[in-house]
Design an enzyme around this catalytic site. Sequence first.
Site, short mmCIF file in Angstrom:
data_model
loop_
_atom_site.label_atom_id
_atom_site.label_comp_id
_atom_site.label_asym_id
_atom_site.label_seq_id
_atom_site.Cartn_x
_atom_site.Cartn_y
_atom_site.Cartn_z
N CYS A 118 41.05 35.39 25.58
CA CYS A 118 40.14 35.14 24.45
C CYS A 118 40.14 33.64 24.19
O CYS A 118 41.20 33.07 23.92
CB CYS A 118 40.67 35.92 23.25
SG CYS A 118 40.01 35.31 21.68
N GLU A 153 35.23 26.77 35.80
CA GLU A 153 34.01 27.51 35.44
C GLU A 153 34.14 28.22 34.09
O GLU A 153 34.08 29.45 34.01
CB GLU A 153 33.64 28.50 36.53
CG GLU A 153 33.24 27.82 37.83
CD GLU A 153 32.64 28.79 38.84
OE1 GLU A 153 32.85 30.01 38.72
OE2 GLU A 153 31.94 28.32 39.76
N CYS A 163 36.79 40.07 19.66
CA CYS A 163 38.01 40.58 19.01
C CYS A 163 38.12 40.07 17.57
O CYS A 163 37.33 39.24 17.13
CB CYS A 163 39.24 40.19 19.83
SG CYS A 163 39.80 38.50 19.58
N GLU A 309 31.84 22.87 44.29
CA GLU A 309 32.01 24.04 45.15
C GLU A 309 30.69 24.42 45.78
O GLU A 309 29.65 24.45 45.09
CB GLU A 309 32.46 25.27 44.33
CG GLU A 309 33.84 25.22 43.76
CD GLU A 309 34.17 26.53 43.02
OE1 GLU A 309 33.51 27.57 43.27
OE2 GLU A 309 35.07 26.51 42.18
N TRP A 317 30.14 38.03 47.17
CA TRP A 317 29.85 38.72 45.90
C TRP A 317 28.41 39.17 45.75
O TRP A 317 28.02 39.64 44.69
CB TRP A 317 30.29 37.86 44.72
CG TRP A 317 30.03 36.39 44.82
CD1 TRP A 317 30.93 35.43 45.19
CD2 TRP A 317 28.80 35.69 44.58
NE1 TRP A 317 30.35 34.18 45.19
CE2 TRP A 317 29.04 34.31 44.82
CE3 TRP A 317 27.51 36.09 44.20
CZ2 TRP A 317 28.05 33.34 44.68
CZ3 TRP A 317 26.53 35.12 44.06
CH2 TRP A 317 26.80 33.76 44.30
N GLU A 357 38.79 37.66 47.42
CA GLU A 357 37.84 36.76 48.06
C GLU A 357 38.12 36.55 49.55
O GLU A 357 37.72 35.55 50.12
CB GLU A 357 37.81 35.43 47.30
CG GLU A 357 37.27 35.66 45.90
CD GLU A 357 37.02 34.40 45.09
OE1 GLU A 357 36.01 34.34 44.37
OE2 GLU A 357 37.86 33.49 45.18
N PHE A 359 36.81 37.90 51.98
CA PHE A 359 35.59 37.88 52.80
C PHE A 359 34.65 36.72 52.43
O PHE A 359 33.53 36.64 52.92
CB PHE A 359 34.86 39.22 52.73
CG PHE A 359 35.64 40.33 53.39
CD1 PHE A 359 35.91 40.29 54.75
CD2 PHE A 359 36.14 41.39 52.64
CE1 PHE A 359 36.65 41.30 55.36
CE2 PHE A 359 36.87 42.40 53.24
CZ PHE A 359 37.14 42.35 54.61
N HIS A 360 35.10 35.85 51.55
CA HIS A 360 34.33 34.65 51.23
C HIS A 360 34.66 33.61 52.30
O HIS A 360 35.82 33.42 52.66
CB HIS A 360 34.75 34.14 49.85
CG HIS A 360 33.85 33.10 49.28
ND1 HIS A 360 33.78 31.82 49.77
CD2 HIS A 360 32.98 33.15 48.24
CE1 HIS A 360 32.90 31.12 49.05
NE2 HIS A 360 32.39 31.92 48.12
C1 GAL Z 1 33.34 30.30 41.96
C2 GAL Z 1 34.79 30.11 41.55
C3 GAL Z 1 35.71 30.07 42.75
C4 GAL Z 1 35.36 31.18 43.71
C5 GAL Z 1 33.92 31.05 44.11
C6 GAL Z 1 33.47 32.09 45.11
O1 GAL Z 1 32.63 30.87 40.93
O2 GAL Z 1 34.97 28.93 40.82
O3 GAL Z 1 37.05 30.18 42.32
O4 GAL Z 1 35.58 32.40 43.08
O5 GAL Z 1 33.12 31.18 42.97
O6 GAL Z 1 32.10 31.99 45.39
ZN ZN Z 2 38.77 37.06 20.95
#
Ligand code: GAL
Ligand code: ZN
Length: 669
Positions: A118, A153, A163, A309, A317, A357, A359-360
């Site tokens: 939170c 992020e 909450c 990134e 995803w 992750e 498979f990323h």
């Molecule tokens: C971003 C995040 C990373 C990783 C990435 C995968 O949103 O900051 O830690 O999860 O996505 O695409």
């Molecule tokens: Zn909260």
Amino acid sequence: MTKESAVSIMPIWYGGDYNPEQWPEAVWAEDVQLMQRAGVNLATVGVFSWARLEPREGEFDFGWLDRVMDGLHAGGVRVDLATATASPPPWLTHRYPEVLPVTEDGVRLSPGSRQHYCPSSPIYRRLAARLVEALAERYGSHPALELWHINNEYGCHVSRCYCDVSAEAFRSWLKRRYGTVETLNEAWGTTFWSQQYSDFAEVYPPRAAPTFKNPTQKLDFRRFSSDELLECYRMEKSILRKATPEVPVTTNFMGFFKNVDYWTWSSEVDVVSDDSYPDPADPDSPAYAAMVRDLVRSLGGGRPWILMEQAPSAVNWRRRNAAKPAGMNRAYSYQCVSRGADGVMYFQWRQSVAGAEKFHSGMVPHSGTDTKTWREIEQLGAELGQLEAIVGARVPADVAIMFDWDSWWSIEQDATPGDIRYVEHAFAWYRELYRRTVTADFVRPGDDLSRYRAVIVPSLFMAGKEAITGLDEYARQGGRLLVTFQSAILDPHGHITFGGYLGGLAETLGVRIEEFAPPAGPDLERNGQADVPTLRIEGSLLPSSSASLWGEYVHAGSAEVIASFVGGELDGWPAITRNSRDAGRAWYAATLPGPEGMKALLDDVLTDAEVQGVLAEPVPNVEAVRRGSWTFLLNHSVQEVSVQAEGTTHVLQPRGVAVIALAGQQGAV
Ligand code: GAL
Ligand code: ZN
């Protein structure tokens, strides 16, 4: 990098998130060697290391990170050191379960993924602060430290917590904003549906309710939630500032991210950084990604920024995850540099073998270095190493698009006249600028617009006096202003603009809106757009064009009608108008023109504003941008193309890139 500004002896940053804790130490030495091979000069370390850094409350284990930092330093790799506060360790939420966030429906989220805290929790903040203090003390003078990377992020997964602790923080925020409960009642329009409060204690976050909730309560909760995350960021930043006043700080943004108002954040970061994952399978991605880069540059007031990134190839995803075809990653990387980035980074260095992750894609794939991905990583690293002279250079823009989180939040609420998607709407205008190779900045309401030849305002749904006066002044002083439907409909409290839709802009534009009439079909719910009638417009502006999304009954006062609706209920009503306003001119679009209409309208505006694209003859799928003394050409197609630019013909390979050095500069690529 220095806190003040980047100077040209700096390299272009190249590297990525580096999570050595996922690997045995034996791998670390190889990592550094491979980084050297790839030209990596910056690694983001420790983003998700809280559990490893503080295995038990108050017990820190820095030995492993010392070795990682020393190893990187010995290998000539600088470190963007993360504060590791984005994923609280299991001991924390086990001992203090009240730190876990609560959804709108009253569900308390569980640990087991990440970002499960939170933002208002004093316990989270206290424990995060102690970790940051310990990191700052330990590594503040480490020779590898280049940049602090605060959290990760913010708001990506949990941006609003409902909450009781958050409810109390919301009340305090409201007290600061409104002072008295009477003022809050006035702002929220609580005479509607018997919602008057007699005390702040009666106010709650907009939790799940029987039907439409109070729109201003919802809006304020979004504002509050963005501010609460910013408080978390500021708390960490102040610790780092005190310990290391000379080390710059950043936190990674997410482009057009709805839940956080980046205009209020951008002055708090020393360098803007952004994470970006364009869908390789979407043909609109290059244009959309360009729009994101232009926003990110604008957030920093035009200063160079860092792509923090991107995926070397596929993400994990989406429902089905396209690999980046050969050349695409390179083209996107140059796109960032051309639009102002001084850093090109990835998530992540080595592809994980376990966890959510695995498979990323990673810069070092599961299948090793004898791979397309690795070869491209090496090639790009070598190329960016040749481009150092560009570091610090600015990207000129003659056109601005106004973008506003309050409008975004309000126009996408329920119980509004239509279903406008704010960013998609902005993109419809941006895309035409992009096609013409006209670079745009983004501006926020109230900004000084005088340096732009033209300003486009898509659906500035919520507009305060300052914004309206600013736009009017801009036109009066000779600016070329294009305002679209659903602008200045609400004041900053979310009440209908006093004196009628458009408020003071009615005079600027020379029109008056009588009633909204967006095209709708009986099956909009079931069939999407399938049964929505198509609109047509025509007039002196153009012989004929399709139009969509919006229609309304507009009266032209002083404005000249340059296109009208044809057919249907709106037959003969103004669709696009143009008004002279002192030294300038103001256009109003009561609909979203289709491609022909868009082209004709922007021809009219941009010719009048004397704005030219980088290419005199735009080529489909070719992007062209100027930065400093360089012109970048990016071919996003899979065909070879030839392009006339800067006085010569350039042949671009499929997904190829050309960097043209203008007078007096060294060429590259
Ligand atoms: C971003 C995040 C990373 C990783 C990435 C995968 O949103 O900051 O830690 O999860 O996505 O695409
Ligand atoms: Zn909260």
